[in-house]
Enzyme design. Structure first.
Site, mmCIF file in Angstrom:
data_model
loop_
_atom_site.group_PDB
_atom_site.id
_atom_site.type_symbol
_atom_site.label_atom_id
_atom_site.label_comp_id
_atom_site.label_asym_id
_atom_site.label_seq_id
_atom_site.Cartn_x
_atom_site.Cartn_y
_atom_site.Cartn_z
ATOM 1 N N GLU A 49 0.836 -1.228 0.109
ATOM 2 C CA GLU A 49 0.073 0.084 -0.020
ATOM 3 C C GLU A 49 0.935 1.156 -0.246
ATOM 4 O O GLU A 49 1.640 1.500 0.899
ATOM 5 C CB GLU A 49 -0.740 -0.005 1.295
ATOM 6 C CG GLU A 49 -2.118 0.944 1.394
ATOM 7 C CD GLU A 49 -2.969 0.723 2.259
ATOM 8 O OE1 GLU A 49 -4.117 0.416 2.211
ATOM 9 O OE2 GLU A 49 -2.536 0.811 3.566
ATOM 10 N N ASP A 60 -5.172 10.351 9.294
ATOM 11 C CA ASP A 60 -3.734 10.058 9.483
ATOM 12 C C ASP A 60 -3.246 10.547 10.927
ATOM 13 O O ASP A 60 -3.238 11.770 11.000
ATOM 14 C CB ASP A 60 -2.616 10.057 8.493
ATOM 15 C CG ASP A 60 -2.951 9.212 7.254
ATOM 16 O OD1 ASP A 60 -2.997 7.918 7.643
ATOM 17 O OD2 ASP A 60 -2.920 9.739 6.050
#
Length: 267
Positions: A49, A60
């Site tokens: 990924e 995030d």
């Protein structure tokens, strides 16, 4: 069959679980990324990924947000990340690569141009965190044209209706966010996550991967018991904030080996 479908079918036949590794493209320097990817695959990663650096990574936590800052500061942009996949493909035609990022840079480049370049470079799937399935129709048409999987997120708060909507539209695999928080959070409730994953798997044959909050052998093994894939990011990215790149690569590769060994105990 796509690379993702082939890889998951192979692992299923071997009764093994996929280890999906998140790496931020260009962190801490562009020249680090491709050799790191090859080393991680050699150590046991099944799917890559690749994070697309973005200035406002809302999903995030600080570890990956800082990685994006380092990558941007080093001059890495979205097209550079795509070229890293192209470079990776020179020596690896088998390992699936999924791009994970945010919608804005894709819109700037343009859907058709972005997807066509991604296909040319060897990308297999795209996950745009802030693009819900209700708004993904235009991109979905283009991705299908180029045979690239569109991957969507499900969360602990997803309703039955939402789950059904996603499984009807997703391909490649479904990414289950195991907690109500950002990447790298340490509040993973493995029993609750296991129940939710089983619920998703009861309504689809698409593989289900679980990420967010998985950082060690114990949590990887717990999630590997119920999911088809375990997705790990912050644990691989964190060393690049603290030590020289060579040492960080070594630590990331050692973490791959630790997690691979834990998952293989489930066979």
């Amino acid at each position: 069959m796509s690379r993702l479908a082939t890889r998951f079918a192979q692992l299923k036949s071997e009764k093994r679980k996929a280890l999906v590794s998140y790496v931020m493209a260009g962190d801490p320097q562009p020249q680090v990324t491709v050799p790191l990817l090859h080393q991680m695959v050699e150590a046991g990663v099944d799917v890559i990924e690749l994070g697309l650096p973005f200035s406002d990574p809302m999903a995030d936590g600080p570890v990956i947000a800082l990685a994006a800052e380092r990558a941007l500061a080093a001059g890495t942009n979205t097209l550079d990340a795509l070229n890293m996949v192209k470079e990776f493909r020179k020596n690896d035609q088998d390992t699936p690569v999924v791009l994970m990022g945010y919608l804005n840079p894709v819109e700037v480049i343009g859907y058709e141009r972005f997807v066509s370049i991604a296909k040319e470079c060897g990308v297999d799937g795209i996950l745009l965190v802030d693009l819900p399935p209700e708004e993904a129709r235009d991109l979905d048409v283009i991705l299908k044209k180029y045979d690239i999987d569109q991957i969507f997120l499900l969360a602990p708060t997803s309703t039955d209706q939402r789950i059904q909507h996603v499984v009807n539209q997703a391909s490649g695999f479904i990414y289950y966010v195991s907690l109500k928080g950002v990447t790298g959070a340490a509040t993973l409730d493995t029993s609750e996550a296991a129940q939710r994953i089983q619920k998703i798997k009861s309504v689809t044959d698409i593989p289900v991967g679980v990420g967010f909050g998985i950082s060690d052998a114990a949590s990887a093994k717990a999630m590997g018991n119920v999911a088809d894939a375990v997705i790990v990011g912050s644990a691989f990215v964190k060393p690049f904030a603290n030590v020289a790149p060579e040492q960080a690569v070594e630590q990331a590769v050692n973490k791959v080996k630790e997690l691979r060994a834990a998952l293989d105990e489930l066979v």
